[in-house]
Design a protein around this motif. Structure first.
Motif, PDB file in Angstrom:
ATOM      1  N   TYR A   1       0.838  -1.205   0.000  1.00  0.00           N
ATOM      2  CA  TYR A   1       0.000   0.000   0.000  1.00  0.00           C
ATOM      3  C   TYR A   1       0.875   1.257   0.000  1.00  0.00           C
ATOM      4  O   TYR A   1       0.570   2.239  -0.680  1.00  0.00           O
TER       5      TYR A   1
ATOM      6  N   LEU B   1       0.868   4.036  -2.949  1.00  0.00           N
ATOM      7  CA  LEU B   1       0.477   5.428  -2.697  1.00  0.00           C
ATOM      8  C   LEU B   1       1.660   6.382  -2.644  1.00  0.00           C
ATOM      9  O   LEU B   1       1.466   7.594  -2.508  1.00  0.00           O
TER      10      LEU B   1
ATOM     11  N   THR C   1      -3.786  10.912   0.023  1.00  0.00           N
ATOM     12  CA  THR C   1      -4.004   9.471  -0.137  1.00  0.00           C
ATOM     13  C   THR C   1      -5.166   9.204  -1.092  1.00  0.00           C
ATOM     14  O   THR C   1      -5.073   8.345  -1.983  1.00  0.00           O
TER      15      THR C   1
ATOM     16  N   ALA D   1      -4.629   7.344  -4.693  1.00  0.00           N
ATOM     17  CA  ALA D   1      -5.321   6.069  -4.903  1.00  0.00           C
ATOM     18  C   ALA D   1      -6.242   6.148  -6.125  1.00  0.00           C
ATOM     19  O   ALA D   1      -6.281   5.221  -6.948  1.00  0.00           O
TER      20      ALA D   1
ATOM     21  N   ILE E   1      -8.058  -0.794  -3.742  1.00  0.00           N
ATOM     22  CA  ILE E   1      -7.859   0.624  -4.043  1.00  0.00           C
ATOM     23  C   ILE E   1      -9.148   1.407  -3.813  1.00  0.00           C
ATOM     24  O   ILE E   1      -9.131   2.515  -3.262  1.00  0.00           O
TER      25      ILE E   1
ATOM     26  N   ILE F   1      -9.573   2.031  -0.194  1.00  0.00           N
ATOM     27  CA  ILE F   1      -8.681   3.113   0.240  1.00  0.00           C
ATOM     28  C   ILE F   1      -9.290   4.465  -0.130  1.00  0.00           C
ATOM     29  O   ILE F   1      -9.274   5.415   0.665  1.00  0.00           O
TER      30      ILE F   1
END
Length: 292
Positions: free
Chosen positions: A11, A15, A56, A60, A91, A94
Motif C-alpha cells: 500500500y 500510494l 491518499t 489512490a 484501491i 482506500i
C-alpha cells in the motif's frame, strides 16, 4: 502478522507515501505563516490529517484510473496495482476510507472547511482524467496543490488572505513545474497511447523552458509572500536564495539530450526544497518572536 506487514508495504509503495514530503512541509510552513492566533494542537493534527487523507485519496484514485496505462508502460508496469499485487477493490476501499476520513477531519476543523470539502474532492477526482483531454494536466495538479494554503487559511481563520493566495500560487507553479519534468520520462509512451502533456505538445526543449518559467513565477510569488508577511526577517530572504540555488540545480540536472537524472531532480531536490522552506519559516518566526 508477516502478511499484514507485507500488504502495508505494498500500500505504501502504491500510494508513494514518501512523496508526502512535497506537500506536508509546505503545508506546515503555510500554517506557520497564516495563523493569527496559534491553533490548538488538536486543530493542527486535524489539519495534518486532512492533508494526508486528501493526498491518499488523490493518489489512490489516480492509480485506479491510470491502471490500464500503467500496465502497459514499462516504467510503471512493476508498480503493485499494475502487477495485480493490489486489487482494484482494495484501491476502491482506500479511496472510500480516505474520503470519509478527509470529510471527518474537515468537520472537526470548522463548518466552513466541511462545507468546502467536496470541492477539494472534486478536483482530486478530476486530475487523473486531465491528460486525456488537455495538454496541460500539470496545471490541474498545480491547482490541487494551490488549494492547500487556501484550505489552511480557511481552517485557521475562516477566510482567504492575500498571503494565502501568493503561497497557493507559488505552490501551484512549483508543483506544475516539477510535474512537467517528471512527465518527460513518459513522452514516447504518452505519444503512443494518445495521452497529452506539455512535453508531448511542445517537445522536450520547450517543456524545459516552460518548467523554468513556472519556477521563476514560484520564486517571484514567494518574494511577494515575504514582502506582505508582517513577521518577515532577513532569514526568510536568505532562505529564498537557498531555494533559488536548489531550483537552479534541479534544472541543471535535466538536459534535452539527457533525462537520466529526472528522478534525482524530481524527488531528492524537491524534497529538500519543501523541507528547507518549512525550516526557513520556522527559524524566521522563532527569530522574530524571541531574538529580534
Amino acid at each position: 502478522m508477516e502478511k499484514i506487514i507485507k500488504k502495508l508495504k505494498l500500500y505504501s509503495e502504491l500510494l508513494k507515501f514518501e512523496h508526502t514530503i512535497f506537500a506536508l512541509p509546505f503545508g506546515l510552513a503555510s500554517l506557520l505563516i497564516l495563523y493569527k492566533v496559534f491553533p490548538s494542537w488538536g486543530k493542527i493534527i486535524y489539519i495534518l490529517g486532512a492533508l494526508v487523507s486528501a493526498r491518499t485519496l488523490g493518489m489512490a484514485f489516480n492509480r485506479l484510473i491510470d491502471k490500464p496505462f500503467d500496465e502497459k508502460n514499462p516504467r510503471t508496469s512493476i508498480w503493485p496495482h499494475a502487477k495485480g499485487l493490489v486489487k482494484d477493490w482494495e484501491i476502491k476501499l482506500i479511496i472510500l476510507f480516505s474520503s470519509l476520513l478527509f470529510i471527518f477531519f474537515c468537520y472537526k476543523i470548522n463548518f466552513l472547511a466541511l462545507l468546502l470539502s467536496p470541492i477539494v474532492i472534486f478536483f482530486l477526482f478530476i486530475y487523473p482524467f486531465a491528460k486525456r483531454f488537455t495538454y496541460f494536466p500539470h496545471l490541474f495538479l498545480g491547482l490541487v496543490y494551490f488549494l492547500i494554503p487556501i484550505a489552511i487559511d480557511i481552517a485557521l481563520n475562516e477566510n482567504v488572505s492575500l498571503i494565502a493566495i501568493f503561497l497557493a500560487g507559488a505552490m501551484a507553479c512549483w508543483v506544475a513545474s516539477f510535474d512537467i519534468l517528471y512527465s518527460l520520462q513518459d513522452i514516447e509512451f504518452d505519444k503512443k497511447m494518445g495521452l497529452k502533456s506539455i512535453p508531448v505538445k511542445f517537445g522536450i526543449k520547450n517543456a524545459l523552458r516552460i518548467a523554468k518559467f513556472l519556477h521563476l513565477i514560484t520564486f517571484f510569488l514567494l518574494l511577494l509572500t515575504g514582502y506582505f508577511y508582517p513577521k518577515t526577517t532577513w532569514i526568510y530572504f536568505v532562505g529564498l536564495i537557498l531555494i533559488a540555488i536548489f531550483l537552479t540545480y534541479e534544472h541543471s540536472l535535466i538536459k534535452e539530450n539527457d533525462l537520466s537524472k529526472i528522478n534525482k531532480a524530481f524527488f531528492t531536490v524537491n524534497g529538500f526544497i519543501s523541507i528547507i522552506f518549512f525550516l526557513v519559516i520556522l527559524i524566521n518566526n522563532l527569530y522574530y518572536h524571541f531574538l529580534k
